[in-house]
Design an enzyme around this catalytic site. Structure first.
Site, PDB file in Angstrom:
ATOM      1  N   GLY A   1      16.198 -94.324-107.863  1.00  0.00           N
ATOM      2  CA  GLY A   1      15.386 -94.410-106.656  1.00  0.00           C
ATOM      3  C   GLY A   1      15.316 -95.781-106.001  1.00  0.00           C
ATOM      4  O   GLY A   1      14.325 -96.094-105.338  1.00  0.00           O
TER       5      GLY A   1
ATOM      6  N   HIS B   1      25.668 -92.796 -98.507  1.00  0.00           N
ATOM      7  CA  HIS B   1      26.840 -92.698 -99.385  1.00  0.00           C
ATOM      8  C   HIS B   1      27.384 -94.106 -99.637  1.00  0.00           C
ATOM      9  O   HIS B   1      27.522 -94.885 -98.681  1.00  0.00           O
ATOM     10  CB  HIS B   1      27.917 -91.821 -98.741  1.00  0.00           C
ATOM     11  CG  HIS B   1      29.103 -91.635 -99.628  1.00  0.00           C
ATOM     12  ND1 HIS B   1      29.091 -90.799-100.719  1.00  0.00           N
ATOM     13  CD2 HIS B   1      30.332 -92.234 -99.613  1.00  0.00           C
ATOM     14  CE1 HIS B   1      30.258 -90.870-101.343  1.00  0.00           C
ATOM     15  NE2 HIS B   1      31.024 -91.729-100.689  1.00  0.00           N
TER      16      HIS B   1
ATOM     17  N   GLN C   1      23.571-105.312-100.187  1.00  0.00           N
ATOM     18  CA  GLN C   1      24.033-105.802 -98.871  1.00  0.00           C
ATOM     19  C   GLN C   1      24.126-104.694 -97.824  1.00  0.00           C
ATOM     20  O   GLN C   1      24.147-104.979 -96.634  1.00  0.00           O
ATOM     21  CB  GLN C   1      25.398-106.475 -99.009  1.00  0.00           C
ATOM     22  CG  GLN C   1      25.330-107.732 -99.849  1.00  0.00           C
ATOM     23  CD  GLN C   1      26.659-108.486 -99.888  1.00  0.00           C
ATOM     24  OE1 GLN C   1      27.625-108.126 -99.219  1.00  0.00           O
ATOM     25  NE2 GLN C   1      26.716-109.529-100.690  1.00  0.00           N
TER      26      GLN C   1
HETATM   27  C1  GAR Z   1      23.284 -94.852-104.482  1.00  0.00           C
HETATM   28  O1  GAR Z   1      24.314 -95.790-104.595  1.00  0.00           O
HETATM   29  C2  GAR Z   1      23.656 -93.779-103.475  1.00  0.00           C
HETATM   30  O2  GAR Z   1      24.383 -94.258-102.392  1.00  0.00           O
HETATM   31  C3  GAR Z   1      24.515 -92.893-104.324  1.00  0.00           C
HETATM   32  O3  GAR Z   1      23.862 -92.857-105.582  1.00  0.00           O
HETATM   33  C4  GAR Z   1      23.118 -94.050-105.773  1.00  0.00           C
HETATM   34  C5  GAR Z   1      21.669 -93.696-106.052  1.00  0.00           C
HETATM   35  O4  GAR Z   1      20.912 -94.824-106.396  1.00  0.00           O
HETATM   36  N1  GAR Z   1      24.657 -91.595-103.727  1.00  0.00           N
HETATM   37  C6  GAR Z   1      25.780 -90.884-103.804  1.00  0.00           C
HETATM   38  O5  GAR Z   1      26.757 -91.243-104.431  1.00  0.00           O
HETATM   39  C7  GAR Z   1      25.768 -89.577-103.047  1.00  0.00           C
HETATM   40  N2  GAR Z   1      27.089 -89.085-102.864  1.00  0.00           N
HETATM   41  P1  GAR Z   1      19.321 -94.844-106.272  1.00  0.00           P
HETATM   42  O6  GAR Z   1      18.777 -93.628-107.020  1.00  0.00           O
HETATM   43  O7  GAR Z   1      18.946 -96.124-106.981  1.00  0.00           O
HETATM   44  O8  GAR Z   1      18.946 -94.865-104.822  1.00  0.00           O
END
Ligand code: GAR
Length: 208
Positions: free
Chosen positions: A12, A110, A179
């Site tokens: 999150g 993404h 970034q």
């Molecule tokens: C993030 O890097 C997001 O862009 C990616 O998963 C991570 C979640 O991190 N999403 C995908 O790859 C969707 N295709 P978070 O839970 O710390 O926000």
């Protein structure tokens, strides 16, 4: 004020970026009213609770197929009177019944410059592993509207990030988050809530 519902599955940090932006007045015209997790143990739920945001768990494991899971999510979104749905590290596929109910009202972040390193199977760390395998010198992040095509909806914002020698997937992931993702996701959400996004023929135009 638009109701923003955030869908999560993991740590999150993108949700945190949205919460921080909201608390510093950078999301104009909207408020995060509920966080829905596909996993009961997602740390994102703790982040929401710490900031007094309502949470729901709709566990993917408790549904036998994509269709019944999508219906449960759709019911929750309707109950929460969602104006905007944000996929913030939401790792579960939903079918077209959800997408059709919220056309150009669902967005996803993404961790690559779409159309590179995207589509089925490209999520989380895997995206950065593939970028390093290919040897790209620039990668980045994309925020786009969600359609039936995985990672194929109209692009709202993108930001490029340099790949550096010695990068591991983990190091690159962190740089792309810091970034790019944590900046463009709150920006895109605010633009939506201010009614500044217009979609014509699959292209997003940002109004002044
Ligand atoms: C993030 O890097 C997001 O862009 C990616 O998963 C991570 C979640 O991190 N999403 C995908 O790859 C969707 N295709 P978070 O839970 O710390 O926000």
């Amino acid at each position: 004020m638009k109701n923003i519902i955030v869908l999560v599955s993991g740590g999150g940090t993108n949700l945190q970026a949205l919460i921080d932006a909201q608390e510093s007045g950078k999301i104009r015209g909207g408020k995060i009213t509920c966080v829905i997790s596909s996993k009961p143990d997602a740390y994102a739920l703790e982040r929401a609770k710490k900031h007094g945001i309502a949470t729901r768990v709709i566990s993917r494991k408790e549904y036998c197929d994509v269709s019944s899971y999508s219906k449960a999510i759709l019911d929750a979104l309707n109950e929460e009177k969602a104006d905007l749905v944000v996929y913030a590290g939401f790792m579960t596929i939903l079918d077209e019944q959800v997408v059709k109910a919220y056309p150009n009202r669902m967005m996803n972040v993404h961790p690559a410059l779409i159309p590179s390193f995207c589509g089925k199977g490209y999520y989380g760390l895997r995206v950065h592993e593939e970028a390093l395998r290919k040897g790209v010198k620039l990668t980045g992040a994309t925020v786009h509207f969600v359609t039936e095509v995985c990672d194929g909806g109209p692009i709202i914002l993108q930001k490029a990030v340099e790949v550096q020698s010695g990068d591991t997937p983990e190091i690159l992931q962190k740089r792309v988050m810091e970034q790019a993702e944590w900046k463009i996701l709150p920006q895109a959400v605010s633009l939506f809530c201010e009614d500044k996004l217009e979609v014509r023929d699959e292209i997003v135009y940002i109004k002044n």
